[in-house]
Motif scaffolding. Structure first.
Motif, PDB file in Angstrom:
ATOM      1  N   PHE A   1       6.571  -2.079  -2.527  1.00  0.00           N
ATOM      2  CA  PHE A   1       5.272  -1.423  -2.418  1.00  0.00           C
ATOM      3  C   PHE A   1       4.356  -2.204  -1.496  1.00  0.00           C
ATOM      4  O   PHE A   1       4.379  -3.433  -1.475  1.00  0.00           O
ATOM      5  N   GLU A   2       3.544  -1.467  -0.741  1.00  0.00           N
ATOM      6  CA  GLU A   2       2.533  -2.067   0.125  1.00  0.00           C
ATOM      7  C   GLU A   2       1.251  -1.262   0.016  1.00  0.00           C
ATOM      8  O   GLU A   2       1.291  -0.051  -0.219  1.00  0.00           O
ATOM      9  N   GLU A   3       0.150  -1.934   0.215  1.00  0.00           N
ATOM     10  CA  GLU A   3      -1.171  -1.312   0.286  1.00  0.00           C
ATOM     11  C   GLU A   3      -1.415  -0.323  -0.854  1.00  0.00           C
ATOM     12  O   GLU A   3      -1.769   0.830  -0.632  1.00  0.00           O
ATOM     13  N   VAL A   4      -1.203  -0.785  -2.078  1.00  0.00           N
ATOM     14  CA  VAL A   4      -1.397   0.065  -3.248  1.00  0.00           C
ATOM     15  C   VAL A   4      -2.849  -0.033  -3.699  1.00  0.00           C
ATOM     16  O   VAL A   4      -3.388  -1.114  -3.865  1.00  0.00           O
ATOM     17  N   TYR A   5      -3.464   1.146  -3.865  1.00  0.00           N
ATOM     18  CA  TYR A   5      -4.854   1.229  -4.319  1.00  0.00           C
ATOM     19  C   TYR A   5      -4.915   2.111  -5.563  1.00  0.00           C
ATOM     20  O   TYR A   5      -4.146   3.067  -5.689  1.00  0.00           O
TER      21      TYR A   5
ATOM     22  N   GLY B   1      -0.420   4.567  -2.009  1.00  0.00           N
ATOM     23  CA  GLY B   1       0.059   3.450  -1.213  1.00  0.00           C
ATOM     24  C   GLY B   1       1.314   3.823  -0.462  1.00  0.00           C
ATOM     25  O   GLY B   1       1.575   4.995  -0.202  1.00  0.00           O
ATOM     26  N   LEU B   2       2.107   2.821  -0.138  1.00  0.00           N
ATOM     27  CA  LEU B   2       3.359   3.002   0.583  1.00  0.00           C
ATOM     28  C   LEU B   2       4.502   2.471  -0.266  1.00  0.00           C
ATOM     29  O   LEU B   2       4.369   1.430  -0.914  1.00  0.00           O
TER      30      LEU B   2
ATOM     31  N   PHE C   1       2.652   7.637  -0.895  1.00  0.00           N
ATOM     32  CA  PHE C   1       2.749   8.259  -2.208  1.00  0.00           C
ATOM     33  C   PHE C   1       1.370   8.367  -2.840  1.00  0.00           C
ATOM     34  O   PHE C   1       0.458   7.608  -2.520  1.00  0.00           O
ATOM     35  N   VAL C   2       1.231   9.333  -3.724  1.00  0.00           N
ATOM     36  CA  VAL C   2       0.018   9.515  -4.518  1.00  0.00           C
ATOM     37  C   VAL C   2       0.456   9.852  -5.937  1.00  0.00           C
ATOM     38  O   VAL C   2       1.350  10.679  -6.130  1.00  0.00           O
ATOM     39  N   VAL C   3      -0.152   9.189  -6.912  1.00  0.00           N
ATOM     40  CA  VAL C   3       0.076   9.527  -8.317  1.00  0.00           C
ATOM     41  C   VAL C   3      -1.288   9.839  -8.910  1.00  0.00           C
ATOM     42  O   VAL C   3      -2.196   9.013  -8.871  1.00  0.00           O
TER      43      VAL C   3
END
Length: 98
Positions: free
Chosen positions: A31-35, A43-44, A60-62
């Motif tokens: 995972f990268e750049e998770v907000y 994130g990615l 991705f979006v959750v």
């Protein structure tokens, strides 16, 4: 005295686990750049496919335990939250749409 509380996880951790359930090889996920903002985690993610090769970073979006990965993000979330509209994420979204 130290007290440990079992089962305490952040909303972001819960969302990441939901995302991993959708991946072919969840243990390979990078995972990268998770907000996490306003109930949305984005994130990615890069993970291995059926052949064992990494697929490349996908946006991705959750939200509310609904997981969206790749080009579908742009269809379902045309206006990502401000924290999720990082340039790297937008580049990834553009590349996924091609």
């Amino acid at each position: 005295m130290v007290a440990l509380v079992a089962g305490c996880t952040s909303p972001e951790d819960t969302d990441i686990e939901k995302l991993k359930e959708k991946l072919r090889d969840p243990y390979s996920a990078q995972f990268e750049e998770v907000y996490h903002v306003d109930g949305i985690t984005c994130g990615l993610v890069n993970s291995k496919n059926l052949m064992g090769a990494y697929t490349g970073h996908q946006i991705f979006v959750v939200q509310m335990h609904m997981v969206t990965i790749g080009k579908d993000v742009g269809v379902l979330y045309p206006e990502l939250p401000k924290a999720c509209s990082d340039k790297t994420l937008l580049r990834s979204l553009s590349a996924a749409a091609e």
